[in-house]
Write a protein that holds these residues in place. Structure first.
Motif, short mmCIF file in Angstrom:
data_model
loop_
_atom_site.label_atom_id
_atom_site.label_comp_id
_atom_site.label_asym_id
_atom_site.label_seq_id
_atom_site.Cartn_x
_atom_site.Cartn_y
_atom_site.Cartn_z
N TYR A 1 0.84 -1.20 0.00
CA TYR A 1 0.00 0.00 0.00
C TYR A 1 0.87 1.25 0.00
O TYR A 1 1.87 1.31 0.71
N THR A 2 0.45 2.24 -0.79
CA THR A 2 0.94 3.60 -0.60
C THR A 2 -0.32 4.42 -0.32
O THR A 2 -1.42 3.86 -0.31
N LYS A 3 -0.18 5.74 -0.14
CA LYS A 3 -1.38 6.52 0.14
C LYS A 3 -2.36 6.52 -1.04
O LYS A 3 -3.55 6.72 -0.88
N THR A 4 -1.85 6.25 -2.23
CA THR A 4 -2.72 6.33 -3.40
C THR A 4 -2.96 4.99 -4.08
O THR A 4 -3.88 4.87 -4.90
N ASP A 5 -2.18 4.00 -3.80
CA ASP A 5 -2.26 2.74 -4.55
C ASP A 5 -2.28 1.49 -3.67
O ASP A 5 -1.77 1.50 -2.56
N VAL A 6 -2.84 0.42 -4.24
CA VAL A 6 -2.69 -0.90 -3.65
C VAL A 6 -2.13 -1.80 -4.74
O VAL A 6 -2.69 -1.86 -5.83
N VAL A 7 -1.04 -2.46 -4.46
CA VAL A 7 -0.44 -3.36 -5.45
C VAL A 7 -0.45 -4.77 -4.87
O VAL A 7 -0.15 -4.96 -3.70
N GLU A 8 -0.83 -5.73 -5.69
CA GLU A 8 -0.74 -7.13 -5.27
C GLU A 8 0.53 -7.68 -5.91
O GLU A 8 0.53 -8.02 -7.10
N PRO A 9 1.61 -7.77 -5.16
CA PRO A 9 2.85 -8.21 -5.77
C PRO A 9 2.80 -9.69 -6.11
O PRO A 9 2.08 -10.45 -5.47
N PHE A 10 3.50 -10.09 -7.14
CA PHE A 10 3.53 -11.50 -7.52
C PHE A 10 4.97 -11.95 -7.41
O PHE A 10 5.86 -11.15 -7.13
N GLU A 11 5.17 -13.24 -7.60
CA GLU A 11 6.49 -13.81 -7.46
C GLU A 11 7.51 -13.04 -8.30
O GLU A 11 7.31 -12.84 -9.49
N GLY A 12 8.56 -12.63 -7.68
CA GLY A 12 9.64 -11.97 -8.42
C GLY A 12 9.39 -10.49 -8.65
O GLY A 12 10.27 -9.79 -9.15
N SER A 13 8.19 -9.99 -8.32
CA SER A 13 7.96 -8.56 -8.58
C SER A 13 8.79 -7.75 -7.60
O SER A 13 8.97 -8.13 -6.44
#
Ligand code: ZN
Length: 240
Positions: free
Chosen positions: A156-168
């Protein structure tokens, strides 16, 4: 410094061993444990000793807290309760004491670690959306904080949600606050059965997510032999 950041081990020794091997092979020279060492799976005592041996920063998770009580919290679901009772019996008085002394929040170098969230860490809230993340960030005084608890890798950042994947891999930007969940070592719940953890490289300012295969058959066999609920073995294969 290259930190292996891992949590929600949940007494899965095969998964923990696989993660620690992978971390060593990838040049990690620092370790940080985000709590829930015990609960659910069959090797609470062994996992605790292994984490203790690392001598790394560790914080307390809800299962670490629950499994040292003779009687579990009332609102625990029946399967977790059964595992809790069994785990309590497996731990020595010294091991229970060690878990009891863990803190809820710690700062390691220039980042913060907490099992649940920084707002009311003892209430063990789940961070599942941007609003939960923002509530925690209001109490975050370092640019980076690692969390656990949901068993789902997320950034999470204040503006985004990222779903990281393997190796990201994410490169930390100056002036941006990050809340990072590296997922779970011993009971992933994002549909991928492989153990999940993150490597934080201090020099390059990058965080990469890793997924590691482990000897799941042995972990499942041990759950059955211990007489723990069958569902706990099944869910490992499904990653739920
Ligand atoms: Zn957990």
């Amino acid at each position: 410094m290259r930190y292996a950041i891992f949590g929600d081990i949940h007494a899965n020794l095969e998964a923990l061993d696989a993660v620690l091997n992978d971390a060593a092979e990838n040049g990690c020279n620092g370790y940080v444990c985000l709590g829930d060492i015990v609960g659910y799976n069959a090797n609470p005592s062994e996992c605790l000793e292994k984490v203790k041996e690392l001598g790394c920063a560790v914080i307390k998770g809800n299962h670490d807290e629950d499994c040292i009580r003779e009687n579990p919290m009332k609102d625990t679901n029946p399967i977790a309760r059964e595992a809790q009772r069994w785990t309590y019996e497996q731990l020595s008085p010294e091991q229970r004491e060690w878990l009891k002394d863990l803190r809820y929040v710690r700062q390691v170098f220039d980042f913060t670690i907490v099992h649940s969230s920084l707002d009311q860490p003892q209430q063990m809230h789940y961070i599942i959306n941007k609003f939960d993340a923002m509530a925690s960030m209001a109490y975050q005084f370092t640019r980076l904080c690692f969390i656990a608890h949901t068993h789902i890798p997320q950034i999470y950042t204040k503006t985004d949600v990222v779903e990281p994947f393997e190796g990201s891999e994410i490169v930390l930007e100056n002036g941006v606050k990050y809340l990072v969940n590296p997922g779970s070592v011993g009971q992933p719940r994002d549909g991928d059965w492989r153990a999940s953890y993150a490597i934080f490289d201090l020099r390059s300012g990058t965080i990469s997510l890793r997924r590691v295969e482990y000897d799941i058959a042995t972990a499942q066999q041990k759950i059955k032999e211990a007489g723990l609920p069958d569902f706990l073995a099944q869910r490992l294969a499904e990653g739920v």
